[in-house]
Write a protein that holds these residues in place. Structure first.
Motif, PDB file in Angstrom:
ATOM      1  N   SER A 290       0.848  -1.192   0.000  1.00  0.00           N
ATOM      2  CA  SER A 290       0.000   0.000   0.000  1.00  0.00           C
ATOM      3  C   SER A 290       0.881   1.238   0.000  1.00  0.00           C
ATOM      4  N   GLY A 291       0.318   2.346  -0.497  1.00  0.00           N
ATOM      5  CA  GLY A 291       1.042   3.617  -0.531  1.00  0.00           C
ATOM      6  C   GLY A 291       0.354   4.641   0.339  1.00  0.00           C
ATOM      7  N   PRO A 292       0.740   5.891   0.253  1.00  0.00           N
ATOM      8  CA  PRO A 292       0.101   6.949   1.041  1.00  0.00           C
ATOM      9  C   PRO A 292      -1.398   7.049   0.810  1.00  0.00           C
ATOM     10  N   LYS A 293      -1.871   6.636  -0.377  1.00  0.00           N
ATOM     11  CA  LYS A 293      -3.310   6.668  -0.658  1.00  0.00           C
ATOM     12  C   LYS A 293      -3.996   5.351  -0.332  1.00  0.00           C
ATOM     13  N   GLY A 294      -3.259   4.429   0.298  1.00  0.00           N
ATOM     14  CA  GLY A 294      -3.859   3.166   0.714  1.00  0.00           C
ATOM     15  C   GLY A 294      -3.589   2.032  -0.255  1.00  0.00           C
ATOM     16  N   LYS A 295      -4.437   1.007  -0.169  1.00  0.00           N
ATOM     17  CA  LYS A 295      -4.284  -0.166  -1.020  1.00  0.00           C
ATOM     18  C   LYS A 295      -4.707   0.167  -2.449  1.00  0.00           C
ATOM     19  N   TYR A 296      -4.108  -0.521  -3.401  1.00  0.00           N
ATOM     20  CA  TYR A 296      -4.437  -0.293  -4.802  1.00  0.00           C
ATOM     21  C   TYR A 296      -4.014  -1.527  -5.605  1.00  0.00           C
ATOM     22  N   ALA A 297      -4.438  -1.577  -6.844  1.00  0.00           N
ATOM     23  CA  ALA A 297      -4.025  -2.665  -7.737  1.00  0.00           C
ATOM     24  C   ALA A 297      -3.858  -2.099  -9.138  1.00  0.00           C
ATOM     25  N   VAL A 298      -2.908  -2.658  -9.874  1.00  0.00           N
ATOM     26  CA  VAL A 298      -2.648  -2.249 -11.245  1.00  0.00           C
ATOM     27  C   VAL A 298      -2.729  -3.479 -12.137  1.00  0.00           C
ATOM     28  N   ILE A 299      -3.383  -3.314 -13.264  1.00  0.00           N
ATOM     29  CA  ILE A 299      -3.636  -4.436 -14.157  1.00  0.00           C
ATOM     30  C   ILE A 299      -2.916  -4.248 -15.490  1.00  0.00           C
ATOM     31  N   GLY A 300      -2.314  -5.308 -15.955  1.00  0.00           N
ATOM     32  CA  GLY A 300      -1.811  -5.354 -17.321  1.00  0.00           C
ATOM     33  C   GLY A 300      -2.774  -6.186 -18.140  1.00  0.00           C
ATOM     34  N   GLN A 362      -6.609 -15.366  -4.821  1.00  0.00           N
ATOM     35  CA  GLN A 362      -7.701 -14.497  -4.393  1.00  0.00           C
ATOM     36  C   GLN A 362      -7.206 -13.073  -4.152  1.00  0.00           C
ATOM     37  N   GLN A 363      -6.127 -12.944  -3.364  1.00  0.00           N
ATOM     38  CA  GLN A 363      -5.647 -11.625  -2.965  1.00  0.00           C
ATOM     39  C   GLN A 363      -5.026 -10.845  -4.117  1.00  0.00           C
ATOM     40  N   VAL A 364      -4.249 -11.517  -4.953  1.00  0.00           N
ATOM     41  CA  VAL A 364      -3.524 -10.817  -6.011  1.00  0.00           C
ATOM     42  C   VAL A 364      -4.349 -10.701  -7.283  1.00  0.00           C
ATOM     43  N   VAL A 365      -4.965 -11.822  -7.711  1.00  0.00           N
ATOM     44  CA  VAL A 365      -5.606 -11.846  -9.026  1.00  0.00           C
ATOM     45  C   VAL A 365      -7.067 -11.422  -8.968  1.00  0.00           C
ATOM     46  N   ILE A 366      -7.860 -12.155  -8.243  1.00  0.00           N
ATOM     47  CA  ILE A 366      -9.310 -11.921  -8.263  1.00  0.00           C
ATOM     48  C   ILE A 366      -9.658 -10.574  -7.637  1.00  0.00           C
ATOM     49  N   ASP A 367      -9.107 -10.293  -6.453  1.00  0.00           N
ATOM     50  CA  ASP A 367      -9.351  -8.989  -5.834  1.00  0.00           C
ATOM     51  C   ASP A 367      -8.759  -7.865  -6.683  1.00  0.00           C
ATOM     52  N   GLY A 368      -7.617  -8.146  -7.312  1.00  0.00           N
ATOM     53  CA  GLY A 368      -6.978  -7.127  -8.144  1.00  0.00           C
ATOM     54  C   GLY A 368      -7.789  -6.769  -9.363  1.00  0.00           C
ATOM     55  N   ILE A 369      -8.427  -7.764  -9.984  1.00  0.00           N
ATOM     56  CA  ILE A 369      -9.266  -7.504 -11.157  1.00  0.00           C
ATOM     57  C   ILE A 369     -10.465  -6.638 -10.764  1.00  0.00           C
ATOM     58  N   GLU A 370     -10.995  -6.870  -9.580  1.00  0.00           N
ATOM     59  CA  GLU A 370     -12.171  -6.124  -9.129  1.00  0.00           C
ATOM     60  C   GLU A 370     -11.850  -4.658  -8.850  1.00  0.00           C
ATOM     61  N   THR A 371     -10.632  -4.382  -8.386  1.00  0.00           N
ATOM     62  CA  THR A 371     -10.316  -3.015  -7.934  1.00  0.00           C
ATOM     63  C   THR A 371      -9.240  -2.319  -8.759  1.00  0.00           C
ATOM     64  N   GLY A 372      -8.584  -3.040  -9.653  1.00  0.00           N
ATOM     65  CA  GLY A 372      -7.397  -2.525 -10.308  1.00  0.00           C
ATOM     66  C   GLY A 372      -7.637  -1.499 -11.408  1.00  0.00           C
ATOM     67  N   VAL A 373      -6.604  -0.724 -11.670  1.00  0.00           N
ATOM     68  CA  VAL A 373      -6.570   0.254 -12.759  1.00  0.00           C
ATOM     69  C   VAL A 373      -5.609  -0.256 -13.820  1.00  0.00           C
ATOM     70  N   VAL A 374      -6.005  -0.186 -15.094  1.00  0.00           N
ATOM     71  CA  VAL A 374      -5.158  -0.676 -16.178  1.00  0.00           C
ATOM     72  C   VAL A 374      -3.973   0.263 -16.377  1.00  0.00           C
ATOM     73  N   LYS A 375      -2.844  -0.298 -16.737  1.00  0.00           N
ATOM     74  CA  LYS A 375      -1.642   0.494 -17.035  1.00  0.00           C
ATOM     75  C   LYS A 375      -1.955   1.595 -18.051  1.00  0.00           C
ATOM     76  N   PRO A 376      -1.130   2.640 -18.092  1.00  0.00           N
ATOM     77  CA  PRO A 376      -1.422   3.785 -18.965  1.00  0.00           C
ATOM     78  C   PRO A 376      -1.554   3.414 -20.440  1.00  0.00           C
ATOM     79  N   SER A 377      -2.557   3.979 -21.085  1.00  0.00           N
ATOM     80  CA  SER A 377      -2.719   3.837 -22.531  1.00  0.00           C
ATOM     81  C   SER A 377      -3.362   5.109 -23.061  1.00  0.00           C
ATOM     82  N   HIS A 378      -3.100   5.394 -24.327  1.00  0.00           N
ATOM     83  CA  HIS A 378      -3.590   6.626 -24.931  1.00  0.00           C
ATOM     84  C   HIS A 378      -3.500   6.472 -26.435  1.00  0.00           C
ATOM     85  N   THR A 379      -4.381   7.111 -27.168  1.00  0.00           N
ATOM     86  CA  THR A 379      -4.244   7.139 -28.613  1.00  0.00           C
ATOM     87  C   THR A 379      -2.885   7.743 -28.957  1.00  0.00           C
TER      88      THR A 379
END
Length: 419
Positions: A290-300, A362-379
């Motif tokens: 976790s960071g200063p903003k708490g728990k988070y997840a990032v998805i590729g 459960q902790q890394v994959v399933i919970d991560g998919i539910e709460t995660g943000v996808v890595k940066p992408s842009h046109t």
């Protein structure tokens, strides 16, 4: 080669648009037709599974010749595909990285898939968002994989530090404590934490760290650079300190292969568990700290699409339908977290992931998919990525001024964001 890479990056959207609408009718080929799918993995276990599925498909489809999985190095993956398209040698199917999804999906270069995917209704909506346009699916979300932290517990023990599970139970699995553990391992003769596929080039992988500060590369509407936001400055300052002062991360030019036992921790996805050789060292897989903003997840994410102008587009689409059906998705889930809701349970995934425990999944994959943000992408991400990488280069020196460097990143890319 650098000039060619820059040309390919700048013209990705244009080339994809040409691929989508150019050319005349393709002559009807005679005899069994070969298929080629570009991929980035060279892992033997992955390739073995892909070829087994392909062999099964070919047995029932004599009109299909060889099915080739063409491995392209990750760092040059999208640029190489772009160059192939420019040279009239586009693949029939392509494994598309999330960073280039907006270009591929938005260009019209990919064949529509809504009516082709078996049991498409069970695809989790959050996994398809990046691959849709106007309600149509243009690439199958082949892998939706949250990042986790693999830990060499032998090195942690040797450095007389607490194991990840101890820190988690104590409410101390955060970046401050993790940095101290890695610094201690580094003082003990090994390296601390690495970020797979970063190597001071793949900057988008740093999202796995800066997410803990609530930082992001672009504004939600994609029109504003966020690299010099207070959150990003704080996150990048932490990284810079970890590298150059605390030595918790290996510096530029230092090779440290976690899977060979060279480093204490690595941020990676579960597909990389296949690289762990039994008996080499004891290890664990835990969520990102976790960071200063708490728990988070990032998805590729990775999607598989069919190039519309492939002479074998219809066959390629049929093979993709087979490759991603529920039965084969269950097999692929051994390495690539599936998009099908029926397969996203710890017990189900544990059957095809013998290296990982149900609670890890459960902790890394399933919970991560539910709460995660996808890595940066842009046109236009290919051109943006090269520009950002070059603008960040001054950051990777011991005396860098973090805020000044990040202001420089925004000065370079803001005109490219279309605001």
């Amino acid at each position: 080669m650098k000039a060619l890479g820059k040309l390919a990056a700048v013209s990705l959207t244009t080339l994809l648009a040409v691929t989508a609408c150019g050319g005349g009718e393709t002559p009807v080929a005679q005899g069994p037709q070969p298929l080629r799918m570009t991929i980035w993995t060279s892992n033997e276990a992955h390739l073995k599974l892909f070829n087994e599925i392909a062999d099964e498909y070919r047995k029932a489809h004599p009109n299909v010749g060889s099915i080739t999985f063409d491995t392209i190095p990750f760092e040059n993956y999208t640029t190489t595909i772009t160059t192939q398209i420019a040279g009239g040698k586009a693949p029939d199917l392509a494994w598309i990285l999330e960073s280039s999804a907006p270009d591929f999906v938005g260009s019209g270069a990919l064949a529509p898939l809504n009516s082709k995917i078996e049991n498409a209704a069970e695809l989790v909506p959050s996994t398809t968002k990046l691959w849709q346009r106007d309600g149509e699916l243009y690439a199958y979300p082949f892998s939706t994989s949250p990042f986790g932290m693999f830990v060499n517990t032998d090195l942690v023990k040797a450095a007389k530090q607490k194991f990840p599970q101890e820190l988690i139970k104590a409410g101390q699995w955060d970046w401050e404590h993790v940095s101290k553990v890695n610094a201690a391992v580094a003082k003990d003769g090994k390296q601390g934490m690495t970020i797979l596929d970063f190597d001071y080039k793949g900057w988008d992988n740093l999202a796995t760290v800066w997410g803990g500060w609530g930082a992001k590369a672009y504004s939600d509407d994609g029109k504003s650079c966020q690299f010099n936001s207070p959150e990003m400055v704080e996150a990048m300052t932490f990284l810079h300190t970890s590298i150059f002062k605390d030595k918790a991360m290996p510096g530029p030019g230092t090779v440290a292969d976690f899977f060979a036992g060279d480093s204490a921790m690595v941020i990676a996805q579960i597909s990389r568990a296949a690289m762990l050789k039994e008996g080499t060292f004891d290890w664990d897989l835990v969520p990102l700290p976790s960071g200063p903003k708490g728990k988070y997840a990032v998805i590729g994410q990775a999607g598989i699409g069919v190039l519309k102008k492939s002479p074998n587009a219809e066959l390629a689409t049929d093979f993709l339908t087979f490759f991603t059906n529920p039965a084969n998705s269950a097999k692929l889930a051994a390495y690539f977290p599936p998009a099908r809701s029926s397969l996203l349970t710890a017990d189900t995934m544990a059957k095809t992931n013998p290296l990982l425990k149900p609670d890890q999944l459960q902790q890394v994959v399933i919970d991560g998919i539910e709460t995660g943000v996808v890595k940066p992408s842009h046109t236009g991400q290919a051109e943006l990525a090269q520009t950002i990488r070059a603008a960040l280069d001054p950051l990777w020196t011991a005396d860098a001024d973090v805020k000044t460097v990040l202001d420089g990143v925004c000065a370079k890319i803001q005109p490219m964001l279309g605001a």
